[in-house]
Design an enzyme around this catalytic site. Structure first.
Site, PDB file in Angstrom:
ATOM      1  N   HIS A  57       0.919  -1.126   0.030  1.00 35.05           N
ATOM      2  CA  HIS A  57      -0.090  -0.012  -0.058  1.00 35.05           C
ATOM      3  C   HIS A  57       0.889   1.151  -0.058  1.00 35.05           C
ATOM      4  O   HIS A  57       1.590   1.398   1.007  1.00 35.05           O
ATOM      5  CB  HIS A  57      -0.948   0.136   1.148  1.00 35.05           C
ATOM      6  CG  HIS A  57      -1.787  -1.019   1.176  1.00 35.05           C
ATOM      7  ND1 HIS A  57      -2.998  -1.153   0.440  1.00 35.05           N
ATOM      8  CD2 HIS A  57      -1.948  -2.420   1.664  1.00 35.05           C
ATOM      9  CE1 HIS A  57      -3.786  -2.173   0.565  1.00 35.05           C
ATOM     10  NE2 HIS A  57      -3.063  -2.912   1.433  1.00 35.05           N
ATOM     11  N   LEU A  58       0.973   1.900  -1.358  1.00 32.69           N
ATOM     12  CA  LEU A  58       1.775   3.068  -1.389  1.00 32.69           C
ATOM     13  C   LEU A  58       0.996   4.365  -1.149  1.00 32.69           C
ATOM     14  O   LEU A  58       1.744   5.429  -0.866  1.00 32.69           O
ATOM     15  CB  LEU A  58       2.682   3.137  -2.720  1.00 32.69           C
ATOM     16  CG  LEU A  58       3.577   1.968  -2.937  1.00 32.69           C
ATOM     17  CD1 LEU A  58       4.030   1.833  -4.475  1.00 32.69           C
ATOM     18  CD2 LEU A  58       4.747   2.277  -1.900  1.00 32.69           C
ATOM     19  N   ASN A 111      -6.059  -6.370   8.974  1.00 33.12           N
ATOM     20  CA  ASN A 111      -7.072  -6.963   8.408  1.00 33.12           C
ATOM     21  C   ASN A 111      -6.309  -8.001   7.362  1.00 33.12           C
ATOM     22  O   ASN A 111      -5.690  -7.495   6.557  1.00 33.12           O
ATOM     23  CB  ASN A 111      -8.098  -6.452   7.760  1.00 33.12           C
ATOM     24  CG  ASN A 111      -9.044  -5.972   8.616  1.00 33.12           C
ATOM     25  OD1 ASN A 111      -9.506  -6.702   9.707  1.00 33.12           O
ATOM     26  ND2 ASN A 111      -9.944  -4.860   8.389  1.00 33.12           N
ATOM     27  N   ASP A 164       1.769  -6.712   2.612  1.00 34.47           N
ATOM     28  CA  ASP A 164       0.546  -5.823   3.069  1.00 34.47           C
ATOM     29  C   ASP A 164       1.159  -4.512   3.880  1.00 34.47           C
ATOM     30  O   ASP A 164       0.539  -4.015   4.708  1.00 34.47           O
ATOM     31  CB  ASP A 164      -0.417  -6.660   3.977  1.00 34.47           C
ATOM     32  CG  ASP A 164      -1.678  -6.037   4.016  1.00 34.47           C
ATOM     33  OD1 ASP A 164      -1.881  -5.150   3.156  1.00 34.47           O
ATOM     34  OD2 ASP A 164      -2.642  -6.636   4.664  1.00 34.47           O
TER      35      ASP A 164
END
Ligand code: DOR
Ligand code: ZN
Length: 423
Positions: A57-58, A274, A301
């Site tokens: 996730h950038l 999550n 993640d």
């Protein structure tokens, strides 16, 4: 950035245990040393192919206060990665070809790894209408995911897979059935959630989605990639599907290999993620599955969040933890040091196989003459106490803060350029 372009790395141990001198020039591994090359002594060090993260996730575009492509990929390079697959849950969502092009344009301005956009399965991740899958494909996207959420219905999964089939695209599913937990679910359902009075996600919230999707993939003959497997039940369903020849691959995250729901007793919302941290039995199941190849890949993640988004009561804090700088460290601790994975298997799980799943032909190559110089030098014995303030990520939600951990990544080269060196 001005830096040497030719390198000679002497006495490195390759993943198969043989030793070699490595010469880098023109972005490639070449046969012979070049005059004036900068020398690096790699006696006792392992040279792995550059790591490939299928799940990063950038946060850019849109959430630059949490991370940018520049900071996220700098952290990735420090973790030994030379490619990152950028998850689609940005603002806006990567749900059209133009938006995928936009991610690539941002990356061209100064990323420290190759950045590969993932397209969303549904528009705006809303779980209603399919994204422009043809347009995303035309922009070179091969991996599609609504990560953060499961695609809500079997019908939508089928419709998406039918569109992916002509180009053999892969649907990467976040497996967490929201109908099996209330809106305030925020951790693993088990003794710790009971003790803390929190609402949990049962393990079956994961396995029912895996079961649904492997059956659809098997029926259509299409490819499924199961994101962040965290449960023994999930592993069991994967084994079932593999035995039947379903085209399914799967990943596990460093935190699901190393941490359990016991961490939640600290009250620290860093540990909210999550799918959630699970029981010791689940941790053992995913370790075993990674060792025997039922789980193909370790992805990260990596999920940076602003401090304000974490400084909330547990049920309201945002889920996610940063993970990319210590991913290899977690694998060394849980899998290499206990003798459950060889270095060749680490190269397989963290470089060759993720590159293959993500259709990146020039990444995940062997460390060999003629190949792109994507390389990470690893010291298997180096350790340090992790300090979240030292992170190159903007995120401070580091679950390993204060822990004495392996610290194996000494230097990373991407396409011949050194993108990280430990001092
Ligand atoms: O904990 C998580 N955080 N899990 C996800 O699937 C999404 C991620 C995020 O984007 O923050
Ligand atoms: Zn996810």
């Amino acid at each position: 950035m001005s830096q040497p372009t030719t390198w000679t790395i002497t006495g490195a141990t390759l993943p198969d245990g043989t030793r070699a001198d490595l010469h880098i020039a023109d972005g490639l591994l070449v046969e012979a040393a070049r005059a004036g090359a900068t020398r690096v002594d790699a006696d006792g060090l392992v040279a792995l192919p550059g790591l490939v993260d299928l799940h990063t996730h950038l946060r850019e575009p849109g959430q630059e206060a949490a991370e940018t492509i520049a900071t996220g990929t700098a952290a990735a390079a420090r973790g030994g990665f030379t490619a990152t697959f950028a998850m689609a849950n940005t603002a806006p969502t990567t749900d059209t070809g133009a938006r995928a092009d936009g991610v690539r344009r941002l990356a061209a301005r100064g990323a420290s790894t190759e950045v590969v956009p993932i397209g969303s399965v549904t528009k705006g991740l809303a779980g209603q209408e399919l994204s422009d899958i043809a347009g995303l494909h035309a922009a070179g996207v091969t991996v599609f995911s609504d990560d953060g959420f499961s695609v809500p219905t079997a019908g939508l999964v089928r419709a998406a897979m039918e569109q992916l089939k002509p180009f053999d695209g892969v649907l990467a599913e976040h497996c967490q059935d929201a109908t099996l937990a209330g809106p305030s679910a925020c951790c693993h359902e088990g003794p710790v959630s009971d003790e803390l009075g929190l609402v949990g996600w049962p393990t079956i919230a994961e396995s029912v989605i895996i079961a649904r999707d492997v059956q659809i993939a098997g029926y259509l003959g299409t490819r499924l990639h199961v994101c962040h497997v965290s449960t023994a039940e999930g592993v069991e369903v994967l084994r079932w599907a593999r035995a039947r020849g379903v085209r399914v691959t799967a990943e596990v995250m460093p935190h699901h290999l190393l941490l359990t729901a016991d961490e939640l007793r600290s009250g620290d919302t860093t540990y909210k993620v999550n799918p959630p941290l699970r029981s010791a039995e689940d941790v053992e199941a995913v370790r075993e599955a990674l060792a025997d190849g039922t789980i193909d890949v370790v992805a990260t993640d990596h999920a940076p969040h602003r401090a304000v988004d974490k400084a909330k009561p547990f049920p309201e804090a945002k889920p996610g933890m940063i993970a990319i700088e210590q991913a290899l460290a977690a694998v060394v601790e849980t899998m290499v040091n206990p003798g459950r994975l060889s270095w060749a298997q680490v190269a397989d799980r963290m470089s060759h196989t993720p590159a293959r799943i993500g259709s990146l032909p020039h990444q995940g190559r062997p460390v060999a003459v003629g190949e792109p110089a994507n390389l990470v030098l690893v010291d298997p014995t180096r350790r340090s106490v992790i300090d979240r303030e030292q992170s190159l990520s903007k995120g401070r939600n580091n679950p390993y803060h204060g822990r004495d951990l392996a610290d194996p990544v000494l230097a990373t080269w991407w396409a011949g350029r050194r993108t990280w060196v430990a001092r």
